[in-house]
Design a protein around this motif. Structure first.
Motif, mmCIF file in Angstrom:
data_model
loop_
_atom_site.group_PDB
_atom_site.id
_atom_site.type_symbol
_atom_site.label_atom_id
_atom_site.label_comp_id
_atom_site.label_asym_id
_atom_site.label_seq_id
_atom_site.Cartn_x
_atom_site.Cartn_y
_atom_site.Cartn_z
ATOM 1 N N SER A 161 -37.885 -56.752 -21.437
ATOM 2 C CA SER A 161 -38.544 -57.159 -22.675
ATOM 3 C C SER A 161 -40.073 -57.086 -22.572
ATOM 4 N N SER A 162 -40.582 -56.804 -21.371
ATOM 5 C CA SER A 162 -42.035 -56.805 -21.171
ATOM 6 C C SER A 162 -42.671 -55.502 -21.651
ATOM 7 N N LEU A 163 -43.942 -55.617 -22.014
ATOM 8 C CA LEU A 163 -44.696 -54.443 -22.449
ATOM 9 C C LEU A 163 -44.869 -53.464 -21.296
ATOM 10 N N ASN A 164 -45.070 -53.959 -20.091
ATOM 11 C CA ASN A 164 -45.238 -53.074 -18.939
ATOM 12 C C ASN A 164 -43.979 -52.253 -18.670
ATOM 13 N N TYR A 165 -42.824 -52.876 -18.881
ATOM 14 C CA TYR A 165 -41.561 -52.143 -18.706
ATOM 15 C C TYR A 165 -41.456 -51.030 -19.748
ATOM 16 N N THR A 166 -41.783 -51.350 -20.990
ATOM 17 C CA THR A 166 -41.738 -50.347 -22.063
ATOM 18 C C THR A 166 -42.675 -49.190 -21.749
ATOM 19 N N ARG A 167 -43.870 -49.516 -21.275
ATOM 20 C CA ARG A 167 -44.839 -48.468 -20.917
ATOM 21 C C ARG A 167 -44.303 -47.596 -19.774
ATOM 22 N N PHE A 168 -43.694 -48.255 -18.794
ATOM 23 C CA PHE A 168 -43.160 -47.538 -17.638
ATOM 24 C C PHE A 168 -42.045 -46.576 -18.064
ATOM 25 N N VAL A 169 -41.113 -47.071 -18.858
ATOM 26 C CA VAL A 169 -39.993 -46.239 -19.308
ATOM 27 C C VAL A 169 -40.497 -45.071 -20.157
ATOM 28 N N THR A 170 -41.461 -45.345 -21.033
ATOM 29 C CA THR A 170 -42.023 -44.271 -21.858
ATOM 30 C C THR A 170 -42.656 -43.198 -20.973
ATOM 31 N N HIS A 171 -43.399 -43.631 -19.959
ATOM 32 C CA HIS A 171 -43.993 -42.666 -19.025
ATOM 33 C C HIS A 171 -42.903 -41.852 -18.316
ATOM 34 N N LEU A 172 -41.855 -42.532 -17.864
ATOM 35 C CA LEU A 172 -40.767 -41.838 -17.168
ATOM 36 C C LEU A 172 -40.078 -40.823 -18.072
#
Length: 282
Positions: free
Chosen positions: A198-209
């Motif tokens: 649910s974190s913004l950092n996780y969303t950013r990481f997945v988007t980058h991946l």
């Protein structure tokens, strides 16, 4: 037009003057009909002229197991896709999409739902097809009063992707999803943490991946050759940097690809951010 086989009172397999097999629908079109009986054109409401006789026969077999309205719904969805987005769609979709819709409705009636693990990817990379999937949910609700969830819109979208690209786009999406999931697993096991989805950092990481996986599968990875940041992150974030070495080993083994220095920098930074809360709380 002559009857080849009646599946029920309202659906039959027929052959036209050119010898091509067709699936026909209409009230009473198959009632008490035998092979070679002539069909009254006045009772025909819908004709499905498919690419091959084999496909027509498979569709007939399917219609022997499910309600004909499920084919009508699939047809409405396909027509919406063609008219709204001006796309060419393989006739095979009538078989695959009808089967999927019927199964989805059956699962819904039994209170069973299946999570679409590729929903994020579908929304991100196949926006037009996902819009078709959402419209499909409206059509199903209007015709049957059944409200399916967004996961099903994603599944339907993938059927449209597959029908448009002869399976190639579907394979790319599946491969891309696998890369993303494998990298997430490597990070999870390396740090022995549960990532906060649910974190913004996780969303950013997945988007980058996702973008990285897309470039990787298209062989579009380039490197700036900048050693300065590479050396900096290696010293500043040694544990996250070590994790990228495991990711690199996985990519070499599974995809015959090697991380560039740039990509190891980006991944190190993302991994540090996404795991920082877990490490600082220890």
């Amino acid at each position: 037009m002559r009857i080849v086989k009646a599946i029920n009172n309202n659906v039959a397999l027929a052959v036209n003057e050119q010898g091509h097999e067709l699936v026909i629908m209409g009230k009473g079109v198959g009632f008490q009909k035998k092979p070679d009986d002539i069909i009254d054109d006045a009772v025909i409401e819908k004709i499905f002229v498919l690419e091959t006789d084999e496909l027509s026969e498979k569709l007939m077999d399917l219609l022997g197991e499910i309600p004909a309205i499920h084919l009508e719904i699939a047809d409405e969805i396909v027509n919406y896709a063609k008219e709204t987005f001006d796309v060419k769609i393989s006739d095979n979709v009538y078989l695959t999409l009808t089967d999927h819709i019927s199964f989805a409705i059956t699962r819904h009636e039994k209170g069973m739902s299946i999570r679409n693990v590729m929903l994020w990817e579908v929304k991100k990379f196949y926006k037009d097809e996902f819009a078709i999937g959402l419209k499909a949910l409206e059509i199903i609700h209007e015709r049957l009063g059944v409200q399916l969830g967004e996961d099903e819109a994603g599944f339907i979208a993938l059927h449209i992707v597959n029908a448009r690209q002869d399976g190639q786009a579907m394979k790319t999406t599946v491969d891309m999803t696998q890369v993303v999931q494998d990298v997430l697993n490597i990070v999870t096991y390396h740090f022995n943490v549960v990532l906060d989805e649910s974190s913004l950092n996780y969303t950013r990481f997945v988007t980058h991946l996702q973008y990285f996986a897309q470039r990787l599968l298209r062989n579009e990875i380039v490197d700036s050759g900048d050693d300065f940041l590479f050396d900096q992150v290696q010293v500043k974030y040694p544990e996250s940097f070590a994790c990228t070495a495991k990711i690199d080993a996985y990519l070499q083994k599974a995809h015959h690809a090697t991380l560039t220095k740039d990509e190891r920098v980006y991944l190190t930074l993302h991994i540090h951010r996404v795991t920082e809360r877990n490490r600082t709380s220890e």
